[in-house]
Design an enzyme around this catalytic site. Structure first.
Site, PDB file in Angstrom:
ATOM      1  N   GLU A   8       0.827  -1.215   0.000  1.00  0.00           N
ATOM      2  CA  GLU A   8       0.000   0.000   0.000  1.00  0.00           C
ATOM      3  C   GLU A   8       0.860   1.264   0.000  1.00  0.00           C
ATOM      4  OE1 GLU A   8      -2.959   0.101   3.079  1.00  0.00           O
ATOM      5  OE2 GLU A   8      -4.334  -1.096   1.884  1.00  0.00           O
TER       6      GLU A   8
ATOM      7  N   HIS B 217       9.742 -26.149  -0.351  1.00  0.00           N
ATOM      8  CA  HIS B 217       9.131 -27.272  -1.049  1.00  0.00           C
ATOM      9  C   HIS B 217       7.891 -26.840  -1.813  1.00  0.00           C
ATOM     10  CE1 HIS B 217      11.964 -29.851   1.040  1.00  0.00           C
ATOM     11  NE2 HIS B 217      11.785 -29.005   2.055  1.00  0.00           N
TER      12      HIS B 217
ATOM     13  N   LYS C 187     -13.440   0.879  -1.998  1.00  0.00           N
ATOM     14  CA  LYS C 187     -14.323   1.098  -0.838  1.00  0.00           C
ATOM     15  C   LYS C 187     -15.555   1.887  -1.284  1.00  0.00           C
ATOM     16  CE  LYS C 187     -11.557   1.285   3.460  1.00  0.00           C
ATOM     17  NZ  LYS C 187     -11.096   2.131   4.547  1.00  0.00           N
TER      18      LYS C 187
HETATM   19  O1  LIG Z   1      -8.728   1.207  10.139  1.00  0.00           O
HETATM   20  P1  LIG Z   1      -9.652   1.368   9.011  1.00  0.00           P
HETATM   21  O2  LIG Z   1      -9.983   2.803   8.730  1.00  0.00           O
HETATM   22  O3  LIG Z   1     -10.901   0.550   9.196  1.00  0.00           O
HETATM   23  O4  LIG Z   1      -8.934   0.846   7.717  1.00  0.00           O
HETATM   24  C1  LIG Z   1      -8.628  -0.492   7.475  1.00  0.00           C
HETATM   25  C2  LIG Z   1      -7.871  -0.595   6.175  1.00  0.00           C
HETATM   26  O5  LIG Z   1      -8.702   0.001   5.186  1.00  0.00           O
HETATM   27  C3  LIG Z   1      -8.176   0.132   3.874  1.00  0.00           C
HETATM   28  O6  LIG Z   1      -8.105  -1.077   3.251  1.00  0.00           O
HETATM   29  C4  LIG Z   1      -6.849   0.813   3.860  1.00  0.00           C
HETATM   30  O7  LIG Z   1      -6.298   0.727   2.571  1.00  0.00           O
HETATM   31  C5  LIG Z   1      -5.901   0.160   4.835  1.00  0.00           C
HETATM   32  O8  LIG Z   1      -4.699   0.881   4.862  1.00  0.00           O
HETATM   33  C6  LIG Z   1      -6.535   0.149   6.215  1.00  0.00           C
HETATM   34  O9  LIG Z   1      -5.641  -0.450   7.110  1.00  0.00           O
END
Ligand SMILES: O=P(O)(O)OC[C@H]1O[C@H](O)[C@H](O)[C@@H](O)[C@@H]1O
Length: 472
Positions: free
Chosen positions: A298, A327, A441
């Site tokens: 990331e 393996h 998202k």
């Molecule tokens: O802690 P949060 O805001 O729920 O985010 C959880 C995750 O969400 C996304 O996938 C981001 O790319 C991550 O970097 C993060 O760790």
């Protein structure tokens, strides 16, 4: 030599050099020397950004005295009240918790561990698979269960869905009015829904500093609370990080392993080693490789550089486990494309001396094993793999961990975080955002949103990009 000096990580980079693995595939010392000014500039930029308050992860080893006190008090108060401690989180809000647990408490940590030494069982639920989610709840007595909902944004769909389910699970058992006692929220101080919910329900709260991104947050309450709840010495974790921080501040290039390795990774990438394998020869460090995978992917996988030019860069992190994956993966690493740089994590002293019993001395291909120990065997396998890689002209290096404990684990976390910042600087990308993930998202939110889910799902399935899908 102080005890802490004995526990210092050691980076052995011999096997990245052309003298060891061949002109065509290795780096020369001169190449590193020539590029070292770039690395020192990167270092300078990081220190300047820190002075502007933008490098929150660098503050964590020093500025958490109050938080650590509160975490320890909370753990002390709650560890006997609950049999189960369940982390609900994903990505940076889960992987560090798992890595700490595997490294310190149980090299074979999994979701269904038994309680140990008077501490609650720890579960980390980081997916929304319906069967896995249900199976976990079926194992828990709600009255004896404490959930830690972790989300920096306070709105991640997976985590919040799990929270909604867990909330009902608890409310059904103990009544709406007591819900708050079964939850601790770890989130941003003043943004997102989780903080709002925590206030409404009267939950205990811990905060993630705004200037620390999720994948850099293992040494905040994100990773420290579950650690404290299961008997891990969180002060030692932070001490280890502070010790490594001092080393990473060194401005003599060759004395700063995070600078040297950040530059090696960058130059290797430029030379086509676009795959970045992390291979611990240790069950305890298995999940550190998993944690590192998110950190590296990331932070460095980016479409645009700092100036907004399209660059599409980023080495692909791969996790492997020695000796197991010898393996499974080694064939590819030995003979496949010359596109990898491999980092081994080698443990010098294991906590266990387990002897291989001698028997069948008359069978030459077996008799040689007896009398040796398993720690000799696993490390010999690592050395043998290293030699074979060298013979095949494959770049590899080793980070030696004197033993796996809180202090060395803190060093490891911090070392990789700093190195990631360095390589991000050298690649000229912002290592601290993740715009690509945000888009996915947003699409989830768009499709799943309150109204018209079925229509939107149909539209998605019939959209141009799916029309020609082969239906088996
Ligand atoms: O802690 P949060 O805001 O729920 O985010 C959880 C995750 O969400 C996304 O996938 C981001 O790319 C991550 O970097 C993060 O760790």
């Amino acid at each position: 030599m102080s005890v802490k000096e004995d526990l210092r990580l050691k980076l052995d980079i011999n096997n990245v050099f052309a003298e060891m693995i061949g002109e065509e595939h290795g780096l020369t010392v001169k190449e590193l020397e020539d590029a070292k000014e770039e690395a020192l500039r990167a270092h300078q930029n990081i220190l300047e950004a820190e002075a502007e308050g933008k490098m929150g992860f660098m503050e964590l080893p020093y500025k958490q005295e109050e938080v650590v006190k509160e975490l320890k008090e909370t753990a002390e108060e709650l560890k006997d009240k609950f049999d189960n401690f369940v982390v609900l989180g994903i990505g940076g809000s889960a992987l560090g918790n798992i890595a700490v647990q595997t490294a310190i408490n149980d090299p074979h940590y999994n979701l269904f561990e038994e309680a140990r030494n008077g501490y609650p069982r720890l579960f980390v639920s980081d997916n929304v698979d319906p069967e896995g989610t249900k199976a976990l709840l079926d194992k828990l007595d709600p009255k004896k269960t404490l959930f830690n909902v972790i989300s920096k944004s306070g709105s991640t769909a997976e985590t919040m869905s799990q929270f909604l389910l867990a909330r009902k699970f608890i409310a059904d058992a103990v009544g709406e009015e007591n819900v708050g006692e079964h939850f601790i929220a770890t989130t941003s101080k003043d943004s997102g829904y989780l903080i709002e919910i925590a206030k409404r329900e009267g939950m205990k709260k811990f905060f993630i500093p705004d200037n620390v991104g999720g994948r850099f947050s293992v040494l905040t309450p994100v990773g420290l609370l579950s650690a404290a709840m299961t008997g891990v010495d969180i002060e030692e974790l932070l001490d280890g990080a502070a010790y490594m921080d001092k080393i990473c501040r060194e401005d003599d290039f060759w004395k700063n392993p995070a600078l040297v390795n950040g530059l090696i990774q960058y130059l290797a990438y430029k030379k086509g080693k676009i795959m970045n394998v992390m291979m611990p020869y240790s069950d305890r460090l298995r999940d550190v490789a998993d944690w590192y995978r998110q950190l590296w992917a990331e932070s460095l996988g980016k479409e645009v550089d700092r100036q907004g030019n399209q660059v599409n860069v980023g080495p692909t992190p791969i996790k492997a486990l020695g000796a197991t994956d010898q393996h499974s993966q080694a064939q590819l690493y030995m003979e496949g494309p010359f596109d990898k740089i491999i980092t081994f994590l080698e443990v010098e002293n294991f906590g266990e001396e387990l002897e291989i019993p001698g028997a069948y001395q008359d069978l030459a291909g077996l008799g040689y094993l007896g009398g040796h120990s398993f720690d000799e065997l696993i490390n010999t396998e690592k050395w043998a793999t290293e030699l074979a890689l060298n013979k095949r002209k494959r770049m590899n290096q080793t980070l030696k961990v004197p033993e796996v404990n809180e202090f060395t684990l803190g060093q490891l976390f911090y070392f990789f975080e700093f190195q990631t910042a360095v390589t991000g600087e050298l690649l000229n990308v912002n290592a601290f955002n993740q715009p690509g993930v945000e888009l996915g998202k947003n699409y989830t939110y768009g499709i799943f949103g309150r109204d018209g889910y079925q229509e939107k799902k149909d539209e998605f399935e019939n959209s141009a990009s799916h029309k020609d899908d082969l239906i088996l």
